[in-house]
Write a protein that holds these residues in place. Structure first.
Motif, short mmCIF file in Angstrom:
data_model
loop_
_atom_site.label_atom_id
_atom_site.label_comp_id
_atom_site.label_asym_id
_atom_site.label_seq_id
_atom_site.Cartn_x
_atom_site.Cartn_y
_atom_site.Cartn_z
N PRO A 138 20.32 -9.21 -2.42
CA PRO A 138 20.17 -9.22 -1.05
C PRO A 138 18.71 -9.31 -0.55
N THR A 139 18.34 -10.08 0.54
CA THR A 139 17.18 -10.68 1.10
C THR A 139 16.46 -9.14 1.70
N GLU A 140 17.30 -8.27 2.00
CA GLU A 140 16.71 -7.15 2.72
C GLU A 140 16.14 -6.32 1.78
N VAL B 77 12.31 -4.78 1.55
CA VAL B 77 11.96 -3.36 1.31
C VAL B 77 11.07 -3.38 0.09
N GLU B 78 11.25 -4.17 -1.05
CA GLU B 78 10.69 -4.23 -2.25
C GLU B 78 9.04 -4.73 -1.87
N PHE B 79 8.94 -5.57 -1.21
CA PHE B 79 7.60 -6.52 -0.80
C PHE B 79 6.78 -5.25 0.02
N THR B 80 7.24 -4.50 0.81
CA THR B 80 6.58 -3.52 1.61
C THR B 80 6.17 -2.35 0.85
N ALA B 81 7.00 -1.86 -0.24
CA ALA B 81 6.74 -0.62 -1.21
C ALA B 81 5.59 -0.99 -2.19
N LEU B 82 5.59 -2.24 -2.40
CA LEU B 82 4.44 -2.88 -3.46
C LEU B 82 3.18 -3.14 -2.97
N THR B 83 2.97 -3.74 -1.69
CA THR B 83 1.79 -4.26 -0.86
C THR B 83 1.48 -3.20 0.14
N GLY B 84 2.29 -2.60 0.78
CA GLY B 84 1.96 -1.60 2.04
C GLY B 84 2.00 -2.38 3.09
N GLU B 85 2.38 -3.83 3.17
CA GLU B 85 2.45 -4.72 4.39
C GLU B 85 3.73 -4.94 4.83
N LEU C 181 14.37 -3.52 -5.27
CA LEU C 181 15.13 -4.82 -5.54
C LEU C 181 15.90 -4.52 -6.86
N GLN C 182 15.70 -3.51 -7.51
CA GLN C 182 16.60 -2.98 -8.64
C GLN C 182 16.29 -4.34 -9.84
N ARG C 183 15.27 -4.91 -9.85
CA ARG C 183 14.87 -5.78 -10.81
C ARG C 183 13.40 -5.82 -10.88
N PRO C 184 12.67 -6.16 -12.37
CA PRO C 184 11.31 -6.37 -12.37
C PRO C 184 11.04 -7.70 -11.27
N CYS C 185 9.94 -7.56 -10.84
CA CYS C 185 9.64 -8.77 -9.92
C CYS C 185 8.07 -8.58 -9.67
#
Length: 325
Positions: A13-15, A19-27, A97-101
């Motif tokens: 899911p794109t959602e 959430v993953e992007f924000t968790a990793l980058t703070g943006e 994301l429940q996957r390495p990324c």
């Protein structure tokens, strides 16, 4: 937990990616959309106030170790001036994301495989020359030791040892999967070992992309003119290895690209001594490697048929008698 391989047309899911992007980058994400194309990765393009990014997860190589090997190669290349995206964050299977990324910067450009047929001769020449310069830049990057990847997961004391190990692994896999007649396998493997024994001692480890074909390149504006993508197969090898796929998937279908590419390449990196002798060895190894890959791991009869033709031609060129694949 090890994430399973994904089908190329299946996105989590794109959602979750948001959430993953924000968790990793703070943006905070302003806009996110999946990109469906690609054999090796599933990706989402992301817009934020600071720019545009790509978040990627593996399809065929989904494990955390696979991801770190890709990231290591890409960061080495980017840090050495190669036109390629910069990795800005890496996620684990425990994330949203429940996957390495990983998250990388976005390079503005056009997919070379899609755009090239619509370009004129001058634009084709410009792209090919720029691509040659970028590949030469990759091949100038030294490695500490011959290795199957840039995280040094498996290394070798000599280049001959690396080649013999690869040939041995391929032979064992082909025997197990029964994807080539034994007579063909043994004839080819014996000739490859002989060619390996004839290699000189002057080969040194350099960064080698190992998957150079048009979909892994971008046509960009100046100053680069071309950019390189997708480092999942990169290794510290003899860089002549890169000319195998360049020959098959770039120069053979687009012969007009060969001369400007070679001009751009040799402007910065001369072809080494024994180039053609080394290239024919690596062609044989790559042709052999296609059989357990397309014959068993990722079955594709069309690709397998093309490699039967390539391996038969290689056997003819080397005067091997007997059965053909």
């Amino acid at each position: 937990m090890t994430p399973p391989p994904l089908a190329a047309d299946t996105h989590p899911p794109t959602e979750l990616a948001r959430v993953e992007f924000t968790a990793l980058t703070g943006e905070r994400v302003e806009r996110i959309a999946p990109i469906s194309q690609g054999w090796g990765h599933l990706s989402w393009t992301v817009r934020t106030t600071s720019g545009r990014y790509l978040i990627k997860t593996g399809i065929r190589r989904p494990q955390q170790a696979d991801l770190y090997r890709q990231v290591a190669a890409q960061q080495i290349a980017a840090g050495s001036g190669v036109a390629t995206p910069i990795v800005v964050a890496v996620g684990t299977p425990d994330g949203p994301l429940q996957r390495p990324c990983y998250v990388q910067t976005w390079i503005e450009g056009a997919d070379a495989a899609s755009v090239l047929p619509r370009l004129g001769p001058q634009e084709n020449d410009r792209y090919a020359s720029a691509l040659g310069r970028q590949v030469a830049a990759v091949h100038r990057i030294p490695g500490p030791r011959f290795a199957e990847d840039c995280a040094a997961t498996t290394t070798y004391p000599t280049w001959q040892a690396a080649c013999l190990s690869r040939i041995g692994r391929l032979a064992a896999s082909i025997e197990e999967k029964a994807v080539l007649p034994p007579a063909v396998l043994y004839a080819v493997a014996d000739r490859l070992k002989t060619l390996t024994d004839q290699l000189g001692n002057g080969i040194v480890p350099r960064l080698t992309h190992r998957d150079l074909y048009l979909p892994n390149t971008l046509i960009t504006g100046e100053p680069a003119g071309a950019a390189l993508l997708d480092w999942e197969a990169a290794a510290f090898y003899d860089p002549v290895w890169d000319f195998v796929k360049l020959g098959m998937w770039v120069f053979e279908p687009h012969p007009a690209l060969r001369a400007p590419f070679m001009a751009g390449y040799t402007e910065f990196e001369p072809l080494p001594d024994g180039f053609h002798e080394r290239l024919t060895l690596y062609q044989g190894i790559e042709y052999l490697a296609a059989f357990p890959y397309f014959g068993s791991a990722w079955p594709d009869e069309r690709m397998l048929a093309s490699f039967r033709t390539l391996l038969s031609g290689w056997m003819d060129a080397h005067g091997l008698v007997g059965a053909r694949p």
